[in-house]
Design an enzyme around this catalytic site. Structure first.
Site, short mmCIF file in Angstrom:
data_model
loop_
_atom_site.label_atom_id
_atom_site.label_comp_id
_atom_site.label_asym_id
_atom_site.label_seq_id
_atom_site.Cartn_x
_atom_site.Cartn_y
_atom_site.Cartn_z
N CYS A 2 0.83 -1.19 0.00
CA CYS A 2 0.00 0.00 0.00
C CYS A 2 0.87 1.25 0.00
O CYS A 2 2.02 1.23 0.42
CB CYS A 2 -0.86 0.03 1.25
SG CYS A 2 -1.80 -1.47 1.48
N ARG A 27 2.47 1.15 -5.85
CA ARG A 27 2.60 0.35 -4.62
C ARG A 27 1.36 -0.48 -4.34
O ARG A 27 1.36 -1.34 -3.46
CB ARG A 27 2.86 1.28 -3.43
CG ARG A 27 4.14 2.07 -3.54
CD ARG A 27 4.31 2.96 -2.34
NE ARG A 27 4.53 2.17 -1.15
CZ ARG A 27 5.72 1.91 -0.64
NH1 ARG A 27 6.80 2.38 -1.22
NH2 ARG A 27 5.84 1.20 0.45
N TRP A 71 -3.10 -2.36 -1.57
CA TRP A 71 -2.80 -3.70 -2.09
C TRP A 71 -3.32 -4.65 -1.02
O TRP A 71 -2.78 -4.72 0.08
CB TRP A 71 -1.29 -3.86 -2.28
CG TRP A 71 -0.89 -5.15 -2.92
CD1 TRP A 71 -0.86 -5.42 -4.25
CD2 TRP A 71 -0.46 -6.33 -2.26
NE1 TRP A 71 -0.44 -6.71 -4.47
CE2 TRP A 71 -0.18 -7.30 -3.27
CE3 TRP A 71 -0.27 -6.70 -0.93
CZ2 TRP A 71 0.26 -8.58 -2.97
CZ3 TRP A 71 0.17 -7.99 -0.63
CH2 TRP A 71 0.45 -8.92 -1.66
N ASN A 97 -0.23 1.12 6.09
CA ASN A 97 0.50 0.21 5.21
C ASN A 97 1.20 -0.80 6.12
O ASN A 97 2.03 -0.41 6.94
CB ASN A 97 1.53 0.99 4.38
CG ASN A 97 2.48 0.08 3.63
OD1 ASN A 97 2.15 -1.07 3.33
ND2 ASN A 97 3.67 0.58 3.33
N GLY A 98 0.85 -2.07 6.00
CA GLY A 98 1.47 -3.08 6.84
C GLY A 98 0.43 -4.10 7.26
O GLY A 98 -0.63 -4.21 6.63
N GLU A 481 15.07 -15.14 -14.65
CA GLU A 481 14.60 -13.76 -14.64
C GLU A 481 13.71 -13.48 -15.86
O GLU A 481 12.67 -12.82 -15.75
CB GLU A 481 15.81 -12.80 -14.60
CG GLU A 481 15.50 -11.33 -14.82
CD GLU A 481 14.61 -10.71 -13.75
OE1 GLU A 481 14.30 -11.36 -12.74
OE2 GLU A 481 14.19 -9.55 -13.97
N LYS A 485 9.81 -12.30 -15.71
CA LYS A 485 9.32 -11.08 -16.37
C LYS A 485 8.07 -11.38 -17.19
O LYS A 485 7.09 -10.66 -17.15
CB LYS A 485 10.44 -10.54 -17.28
CG LYS A 485 10.73 -9.11 -17.29
CD LYS A 485 11.38 -8.46 -16.12
CE LYS A 485 10.96 -8.86 -14.76
NZ LYS A 485 11.76 -8.34 -13.68
N GLU A 488 5.05 -12.16 -14.94
CA GLU A 488 4.54 -10.98 -14.24
C GLU A 488 3.66 -10.10 -15.10
O GLU A 488 2.62 -9.64 -14.66
CB GLU A 488 5.72 -10.10 -13.83
CG GLU A 488 6.34 -10.39 -12.54
CD GLU A 488 7.47 -9.44 -12.28
OE1 GLU A 488 7.36 -8.66 -11.35
OE2 GLU A 488 8.48 -9.48 -13.02
N HIS A 504 16.14 -33.86 -17.12
CA HIS A 504 15.75 -34.45 -15.83
C HIS A 504 14.27 -34.19 -15.52
O HIS A 504 13.85 -34.32 -14.38
CB HIS A 504 16.64 -33.91 -14.72
CG HIS A 504 18.08 -34.22 -14.94
ND1 HIS A 504 18.57 -35.50 -14.86
CD2 HIS A 504 19.12 -33.44 -15.31
CE1 HIS A 504 19.87 -35.49 -15.13
NE2 HIS A 504 20.22 -34.24 -15.42
N LYS A 603 4.66 -2.94 -6.18
CA LYS A 603 6.07 -2.65 -6.01
C LYS A 603 6.34 -2.60 -4.52
O LYS A 603 5.46 -2.23 -3.75
CB LYS A 603 6.34 -1.29 -6.65
CG LYS A 603 7.79 -0.99 -6.91
CD LYS A 603 8.22 -1.56 -8.22
CE LYS A 603 9.65 -1.25 -8.54
NZ LYS A 603 10.18 -2.18 -9.54
C1 F6R Z 1 10.20 -8.63 -10.33
C2 F6R Z 1 10.29 -7.75 -9.19
C3 F6R Z 1 10.33 -8.36 -7.85
C4 F6R Z 1 11.38 -7.64 -6.98
C5 F6R Z 1 11.31 -8.17 -5.56
C6 F6R Z 1 12.36 -7.55 -4.68
O1 F6R Z 1 10.14 -7.92 -11.52
O2 F6R Z 1 10.30 -6.55 -9.33
O3 F6R Z 1 10.57 -9.72 -7.92
O4 F6R Z 1 12.63 -7.85 -7.55
O5 F6R Z 1 10.05 -7.92 -5.02
O6 F6R Z 1 12.19 -6.18 -4.58
P1 F6R Z 1 13.33 -5.24 -4.05
O7 F6R Z 1 14.42 -5.27 -5.05
O8 F6R Z 1 12.69 -3.90 -3.94
O9 F6R Z 1 13.77 -5.80 -2.74
#
Ligand code: F6R
Length: 608
Positions: A2, A27, A71, A97-98, A481, A485, A488, A504, A603
């Site tokens: 949030c 966020r 969120w 937030n929390g 990775e 991507k 996501e 395997h 985020k």
């Molecule tokens: C993927 C992504 C997440 C962050 C993860 C860690 O695209 O953005 O997997 O990498 O949540 O976030 P930070 O780097 O802020 O600790």
């Protein structure tokens, strides 16, 4: 998670709060709401901030207020679960937030005292608890807030107002970030500095257990027990343009296009090419201690974890330091067998990821040196760790990490140089790495300039239901990775594998409808990759190869090829991840998704 934002001053708060929420929307974007002084109720809406803005119209005239973009954790996205929350008297207003962990027992107790709850959230208990304490404390709001906060367990970044005291905003922090923005005759409170940037660059960060009372006359910070705290403000180094899309359709594309500059910002002033050295000011004070460490434990989550795996390979190969990589959510609850010769390195864009932070704190409790590679200056992990290196990648607004991930790889390469030269690495080798690093921005530019071709390939394969990503050695983590991507932003099932693992198990999934992205630069495992690609093609799987410029042979083993310039093997992830970011972006756009706001994600994951 949030985002919270609050304002007090002389200007009309509603517009400022809505604009702030728009910036913070990355966020959380399930629902949003605002409360301004003088208004009998809050305005809340499901969905984006725009829905709240439409409901507000021009009718809120108060000059202070609090706002929230959610969120969902406890209670689904709905108007009644949206913040701000209020008590039975509708005088106390709060954004949170929390997670309040003991909310169930508090709720039961408060309900027995006659409190009526309007939402299913954990947050709402707090306003009723404050109301309860106000009754016992002769209506002293501030004291009631302090007393209530001592009773809750869990994490919070909070902002409160009381209808009878307009113009006063209170805020508190435990585990979820709070920044106070200092303007001229006006103040702001936010979960991160991005919405404050529009108004001022002067900020103070709250630490856990701190509480602040703010009005347009000023602010005071104290502990919950009312011991005053002096804190010197700091300056946000980001620019306002960094948090705008600047003509791009999405932040994800803007931030990918910024990558050449991001590399320059990560290495600027840090490479002494002629001597083959890396100068990392943030590690200067612990340099001697670092020379003695025998083991490095890298911790991160999601993309940061994958960057850590690349870092482990670099550090082991070139610095000779045994390294392990752990996800924060696992490490924090495991037995940590650390000794004085171990250092723990946290990698985090936001510097606020709860699991990474908890692992770092646990390591500190065990007396181990902690380091950070962090992008957000002044963030909790940056402040909690003993030493560290900033990415200087600028704010990352797209929820899917792009430029921050790439920057993490660059800083890990710098760290490898730094630690390697303390150990056995020759000056000649150091110089080679440094020289190659200087060439990376131009090489990334070459890949970006070919993005139309990547878009065409994305459109050709973007209808598939599943994808496989494979790579070996330095590019195995880039396969993970790349798959992350795609998952996501396009919601396509994608799996990343070390190519040698295919036989395997995963090979069983392959058929003509299950394409594979194979990262196959001309490196020490090239021939092995070619064999793995052939194993896939023998099962009718289609293969898109990421290959080194000039490699004509690869065309015989792949259906489509994306070329990248040549670089040192250890630096190849910095190049190979770029086409994968673009591929995921173009597939998601083609499928009509909002790439900057992937469903169910947010985020900065500040809860467990
Ligand atoms: C993927 C992504 C997440 C962050 C993860 C860690 O695209 O953005 O997997 O990498 O949540 O976030 P930070 O780097 O802020 O600790």
């Amino acid at each position: 998670m949030c985002g919270i934002f609050a304002y007090t001053g002389d200007r009309r708060a509603a517009g400022i709060l809505i604009d702030g929420l728009r910036v913070l929307e990355y966020r959380g974007y399930d629902s949003a709401g605002i409360y301004t002084a003088g208004s009998p109720l809050a305005v809340r809406a499901v969905g984006t901030v725009r829905n709240v803005a439409e409901k507000v119209g021009g009718r809120l005239i108060g000059t202070s207020g609090i706002a929230h973009t959610r969120w969902a954790t406890h209670g689904g996205p709905s108007e009644k679960n949206a913040h701000p929350h209020t008590d039975c008297s509708k005088k106390i207003w709060m954004v949170h937030n929390g997670i309040i962990e003991n909310y169930k027992e508090l709720r039961t107790r408060l309900a027995l005292h006659g409190h009526v709850f309007a939402s299913e959230t954990d947050s709402e208990v707090l306003v009723h608890l404050i109301e309860e304490h106000m009754r016992a404390l002769g209506n002293d709001f501030e004291q009631a807030v302090r007393t209530s906060l001592k009773e809750v367990t869990g994490t919070y970044g909070l902002a409160f107002m009381h209808a009878d005291n307009p113009g006063v905003v209170m805020t508190a922090r435990m585990g979820s970030p709070i920044v106070i923005g200092i303007g001229k005759g006006e103040y702001f409170v936010a979960s991160d500095p991005t919405p404050i940037l529009h108004h001022t660059k002067d900020v103070v960060y709250l630490n856990d257990g701190e509480f602040a009372v703010i009005s347009k006359e000023g602010y005071s910070i104290s502990t919950l027990d009312n011991a005053l705290i002096e804190r010197i403000p700091s300056t946000i180094e980001w620019d306002i343009d960094d948090v705008k899309k600047g003509g791009f359709e999405h932040f994800m594309l803007k931030e990918t296009i910024e990558e050449p500059e991001v590399i320059l910002n990560a290495i600027r002033g840090r490479l002494v090419v002629d001597e083959g050295l890396a100068r990392l000011g943030g590690l200067r004070e612990v340099a001697d201690q670092l020379a003695d460490i025998k083991r490095l434990v890298i911790v991160g989550c999601g993309s940061a974890y994958y960057a850590g795996v690349v870092g482990k390979y670099m550090l082991e190969e070139y610095a000779g330091i045994p390294a392990e990589v752990e996800v924060g959510s696992e490490l924090r609850y495991r037995k940590m067998l650390f000794d004085k010769e171990t250092a723990v390195l946290a990698i985090s864009q936001s510097g606020e990821t709860a699991d990474t932070l908890a692992a770092i704190k646990e390591a500190q409790r065990k007396g181990v040196m902690t380091l950070g590679i962090v992008n957000a200056v002044g963030s909790t992990i940056a402040r909690e760790t003993d030493a560290g290196v900033y990415n200087h990648a600028g704010p990352e607004m797209g929820v899917a990490s792009t430029k921050a991930f790439l920057s993490q790889l660059c800083v890990l390469a710098l760290l490898t140089l730094f630690l390697g030269r303390q150990r056995g690495m020759s000056a000649v080798m150091g110089k080679r790495i440094a020289e190659e690093m200087l060439l990376l921005p131009g090489k990334v530019e070459v890949i970006l300039n070919a993005r139309e071709k990547i878009r065409a390939i994305a459109h050709k394969y973007g209808h598939a239901r599943d994808f496989l990503y494979i790579g070996r050695k330095y590019n195995a983590p880039i396969a993970y990775e790349g798959a992350l991507k795609l998952k996501e932003v396009s919601y396509i099932h994608a799996e990343g594998y070390g190519a040698g693992e295919m036989k395997h198990g995963p090979l069983a999934m392959i058929d003509e409808a299950f394409p594979t992205l194979a990262i196959a630069p001309k490196d020490s495992v090239y021939e092995k990759m070619i064999s793995n690609m052939e194993e896939i093609r023998a099962r009718k799987g289609r293969v898109i190869a990421l290959a080194t410029e000039g490699d004509m042979n690869i065309k015989e083993h792949a259906d489509d090829v994306i070329y990248m310039p040549k670089t040192l093997e250890m630096l190849s992830p910095v190049l190979s991840v770029v086409p994968l970011q673009l591929f995921a972006y173009y597939v998601a756009v083609m499928r009509g998704f909002n790439v900057d706001r992937p469903r169910n994600l947010a985020k900065s994951v500040t809860v467990e």
